[in-house]
Write an enzyme that holds these catalytic residues in place. Structure first.
Site, PDB file in Angstrom:
ATOM      1  N   HIS A   1      27.460   2.585  20.363  1.00 12.22           N
ATOM      2  CA  HIS A   1      26.135   1.942  20.403  1.00 12.22           C
ATOM      3  C   HIS A   1      25.052   2.921  19.947  1.00 12.22           C
ATOM      4  CE1 HIS A   1      22.399   0.744  22.557  1.00 12.22           C
ATOM      5  NE2 HIS A   1      22.769  -0.468  22.142  1.00 12.22           N
TER       6      HIS A   1
ATOM      7  N   CYS B   1      -2.657  -4.260  -1.928  1.00 11.21           N
ATOM      8  CA  CYS B   1      -2.684  -3.054  -1.095  1.00 11.21           C
ATOM      9  C   CYS B   1      -2.494  -3.360   0.388  1.00 11.21           C
ATOM     10  CB  CYS B   1      -3.962  -2.265  -1.328  1.00 11.21           C
ATOM     11  SG  CYS B   1      -5.438  -3.171  -0.865  1.00 11.21           S
TER      12      CYS B   1
HETATM   13  C1  PEP Z   1      -5.817  -5.947   4.057  1.00 13.60           C
HETATM   14  O1  PEP Z   1      -6.582  -6.682   4.691  1.00 13.60           O
HETATM   15  O2  PEP Z   1      -4.774  -6.342   3.537  1.00 13.60           O
HETATM   16  C2  PEP Z   1      -6.125  -4.519   3.918  1.00 13.60           C
HETATM   17  C3  PEP Z   1      -5.380  -3.743   3.154  1.00 13.60           C
HETATM   18  O3  PEP Z   1      -7.167  -4.038   4.603  1.00 13.60           O
HETATM   19  P1  PEP Z   1      -7.167  -3.696   6.165  1.00 13.60           P
HETATM   20  O4  PEP Z   1      -5.753  -3.705   6.617  1.00 13.60           O
HETATM   21  O5  PEP Z   1      -7.821  -2.375   6.287  1.00 13.60           O
HETATM   22  O6  PEP Z   1      -7.979  -4.809   6.728  1.00 13.60           O
END
Ligand code: PEP
Ligand code: MG
Length: 868
Positions: A422, A797
């Protein structure tokens, strides 16, 4: 009457129509071994359609059964042959056909003890797997053949069936039904198999591993499963076949070994053949294989071969090795490594040059090394983690209820257990360094001490677990940064050549930026600038700014922050050395910077020299019912413009400073939470003004790019006119998911388990991008932006940009780059390359290829990657 073709059984010959999709991977693999002229016992493949019919209560057509019986001499083994080796299958049943008459024959040729053991083994397997009798009644290794037959008769009120045809029919039926059972279904679905995954079966003449001379069964592989380094490993058990063994059964080494007898010495010709077959199988099957074999009085049979089990590190080394040797093209090597697996390679290692105070050794169950304080229970580990202390969970062995403790630990050490215990399995899954079976330690959980020889360690003392070498070290050992070894770098170099979409890192600190660079990020796609204001040095100025009533006073406070921000950006620009850096302007609601309890407000009143009531009033005035939908992002930029002005100035001044020292930099400024084109117009206007001022003051020209974060549904829908005012768009899919679903990203975890469990959502949309809803907004936004401004850069992002499935989506959507946390950059580089390769393959073989874009990496015999 002719049988329908789909129910026909095929003898596995070099030219027989055996297909993995019809007969399963094992049948196909056996055919490849047959084509290589290896000594494979006669084998037949039963197609999945026939297995399904058997499971549904329609037995094999009589003619097919007859063919099977007539085609094999003596005893047979029946093995599962699923479409994918990872999907498992019912257990193999050996020696089908064994009865009193065969027993008598074998007693003559192999000896009574061997004949007894083979017959007994079959009766036991039949009782448990076919007649479904209590396994406890049939698991006694000391039971005689007569006892076993008696038990069968006693339990079923029937003599053990003697007709080989009936035995075979029953074995086939029980295996076909077992595959359809709910447990097997759940297990394979957990490994990614579709609910209706098909199963083929292979019926093979037995090569008997009990008898005179050098006789036994074994498996051999030519690569180390943990490291991927060339090494012969495996086992050979004399006079043993599954559960059947003679009293003189013994395990001997494969290769020459000072500790005892080896196959290499006992049967050098057999051993040489095995090595030769291993080399040939690697080249012909284009894979590192584990070969199952039987030696009968010095005569070798190859009965099966499977892909070598491998750690993530070994997977990379094996794939790169095969490509370097020209056995597979680099693109196929890329497809063979799961992007997530790369994360395992990013761990720390103990510096081999540093002194090692070795406490004890155990099995190196999960690679990497970590130092922490000893915790003897999961609760102690969780408590240590809550205090922010790194701890090592030290247990005799771990149990499922220790999982939270394991999560809270930096490494795991157990006194007992093996490589598949495990602790070992879970630690590998979590990417934690782990040592198991460290029998040199004795743990006393009550006294909370661990003894190792004459040394005593108490809870809270520091040790280092080196899961790569299996050594436990006293104290904190000197560490090397994660080993981005040669194979890792080679694989990622190939990935970079194969992909078109760029990968950047999200980084707020110089350390993050350096990590992102080390992992090959092609820039920073998101600097969350607000993180820089929580610093003790900066918070007072920030709060002062929030409390200022007039713009001039706000500017005065912000002037104190300006040099700090400029230094932040200068550092990032220097580390990124010409790669783009996207700085997002201030995003969160201002109240996040204010104290929320009375004591904090009192302290603030003191430091600002204001009456407490003023502070309380101000804090209350800034409170919002829905702060994430309130005064934040660009809304602050419009209504309190001084913050963005200060930030723009800091960015431009940093660019000038770095530019003067000869490093090129084109800063990118990104506006968060936009929902209307006019917001962009207004901010752009102000930023242009600041740029002009800094150019004039510094008498220096510089370029910059202004972009918009698309994280409200409206921004995605209006991306066309927003694009008129900016050079790039970056989808912030965290907020975009929150707003598309109307689902709080901070609170959804409370019911997400239940939602996913009940199938309301297929996955947690904050983890894997929702392609249908949020994904459609990404496609709409991208399309509209590009229609208005064809050259516009479009990126993602949010957290999704580090998730392999979501990265594949971004590649298909034609985004220019994804930007993810630094430790996910290698994963993203590989995931982007894999999707680009899939796209190229799908284009070259057309839509009929069955190669679904976005499917998992090549599964060795998978469609579109066929090995001929
Ligand atoms: C998002 O909103 O996807 C982003 C990258 O900004 P934060 O996570 O800082 O709101
Ligand atoms: Mg956001």
């Amino acid at each position: 009457m002719d049988q329908p073709a789909e129910l026909s059984i095929v003898e596995i010959t070099p030219s027989a129509p055996v297909a993995a999709l019809v007969h399963g991977w094992r049948a196909k693999c056996l055919q490849r071994l047959v084509r290589m002229d290896l000594p494979v016992p006669r084998s037949f493949a039963i197609p999945a359609s026939a297995v399904r019919a058997i499971a549904a209560g329609r037995p094999l057509p009589a003619a097919e059964l007859e063919r099977l019986i007539a085609g094999t001499r003596g005893l047979v083994g029946v093995r599962p042959s699923a479409m994918d080796p990872e999907w498992g299958g019912p257990g193999t049943v050996l020696n089908v056909g064994m009865n009193a008459a065969r027993h008598a024959e074998l007693a003559q040729s192999l000896g009574v003890e061997a004949a007894d053991a083979l017959y007994r083994g079959f009766v036991q397997a039949y009782a448990i797997h076919v007649a479904r009798l209590d396994p406890d009644m049939f698991s006694d290794p000391d039971a005689t053949l007569a006892d076993t037959l008696d038990s069968f008769q006693h339990e079923t009120d029937e003599d053990f069936p003697q007709d080989p045809a009936r035995q075979l029919v029953e074995v086939l039926r029980s295996m076909a039904r077992a595959w359809e059972g709910p447990t097997a279904r759940l297990l394979r679905q957990a490994k990614g198999a579709p609910a209706d995954a098909p199963l083929g079966l292979v019926v093979q003449e037995m090569a008997l591993a009990l008898g005179p001379g050098v006789t036994g069964s074994g498996s051999i592989q030519f690569i180390d499963s943990l490291t991927g380094a060339p090494r012969i490993t495996g086992r050979f058990r004399g006079q043993t076949q599954g559960s059947a063994r003679r009293s003189d059964a013994e395990t001997i080494y494969l290769t020459r070994d000072p500790r005892g007898l080896s196959l290499e010495e006992a049967a050098p010709a057999v051993f040489a053949d095995l090595v030769r077959f291993g080399v040939a199988a690697r080249e012909r099957l284009k894979e590192e294989m584990q070969i199952e074999f039987v030696v009968a009085d010095g005569h070798l049979s190859i009965i099966d071969a499977i892909r070598v089990q491998r750690s993530s590190r070994a997977a990379v080394r094996i794939a790169v090795g095969l490509a370097r040797d020209g056995i597979i093209p680099p693109e196929q090597a890329l497809m063979r490594v799961q992007p997530r697996a790369l994360t395992d390679l990013l761990h720390h290692q103990v510096d081999p040059r540093a002194p090692r105070d070795i406490v004890t050794r155990g099995m190196p169950a999960s690679p990497g090394a970590a130092t922490g304080r000893i915790a003897f229970s999961a609760a102690a580990a969780q408590a240590a983690a809550a205090r922010g202390e790194a701890c090592v969970l030290v247990r005799r062995e771990t149990l499922p209820e220790d999982i939270r403790g394991m999560h809270a630990s930096v490494a795991v050490l157990t006194e007992r257990g093996g490589m598949s215990s495990h602790a070992a399995v879970i630690a590998r899954g979590l990417g934690l360094p782990c040592i198991v079976g460290a029998s040199g330690i004795a743990i006393d959980p009550r006294a909370r001490v661990m003894r190792a020889g004459d040394r005593l360690f108490r809870e809270g003392e520091e040790i280092t677990v080196d899961g790569t070498s299996g050594e436990v070290l006293a104290g904190a050992a000197a560490m090397l940064e994660p080993a981005l070894d040669e194979s890792f770098n080679q694989l990622l170099d190939w990935a970079d050549a194969a992909r078109s979409m760029k990968v950047r890192g999200n980084a707020d600190t110089p350390e993050d930026a350096r990590t992102a660079r080390m992992f090959g990020a092609q820039g920073i796609g998101l600097v969350r600038t607000e993180h820089m204001f929580f610093d003790d040095e900066r918070l007072p100025a920030m709060r002062e700014m929030i409390f200022a009533d007039r713009a001039e006073d706000r500017r005065l406070s912000l002037d104190r922050l300006l040099p700090m921000q400029r230094a932040d950006f200068t550092a990032l620009f220097r580390i990124m050395d010409g790669y783009p850096v996207t700085i997002r302007l201030f995003d969160p609601p201002l109240h996040e910077f204010l104290p929320h309890d009375r004591e904090g407000m009192r302290e603030l009143a003191e430091s600002l020299d204001l009456p407490l009531s003023d502070v309380v009033r101000r804090v209350e005035a800034l409170a919002e019912y829905n702060p994430m939908l309130g005064m934040r992002g660009v809304r602050l930029g419009i209504t309190v413009p001084e913050i963005y002005e200060m930030q723009a100035r800091a960015i431009f001044e940093a660019a000038v400073e770095v530019g003067r020292s000869g490093q090129g930099v084109v800063p990118e400024i990104m506006i968060p939470l936009v929902s209307a084109m006019r917001e962009v117009e207004l901010v752009r206007h102000r930023v242009e003004g600041i740029a002009a001022a800094v150019r004039a003051e510094t008498r220096t020209e510089f370029d910059y790019r202004l972009g918009v974060m698309v994280e409200t549904p409206r921004a995605a829908l209006r991306a066309g006119d927003i694009a008129e005012h900016c050079a790039f768009l970056s989808f912030g899919t965290n907020d975009l998911t929150q707003m598309t679903y109307g689902l709080s990203r901070d609170d959804a975890a409370r019911f997400m388990g239940s939602y996913v469990g009940q199938g309301v959502y297929a996955e947690d949309p904050f983890h894997i991008l929702d392609r249908e809803g949020v994904g459609e907004l990404v496609l709409i936004g991208t399309g509209r932006a590009r229609a208005h401004r064809p050259g516009i850069t479009v990126a993602m992002c949010g957290e999704h940009a580090g998730n392999p499935e979501s990265i594949a989506f971004c590649q298909r959507a034609g985004l220019d780059y994804v930007s993810c946390s630094p430790f996910r950059v290698p994963v993203a580089r590989l995931a982007a390359a894999q999707e680009a390769i899939r796209q190229r393959l799908a284009e070259s073989v057309g839509p009929e290829s069955g190669l679904e874009s976005g499917a998992g990496p090549d599964d060795w015999f998978g469609p579109g990657m066929k090995i001929r």
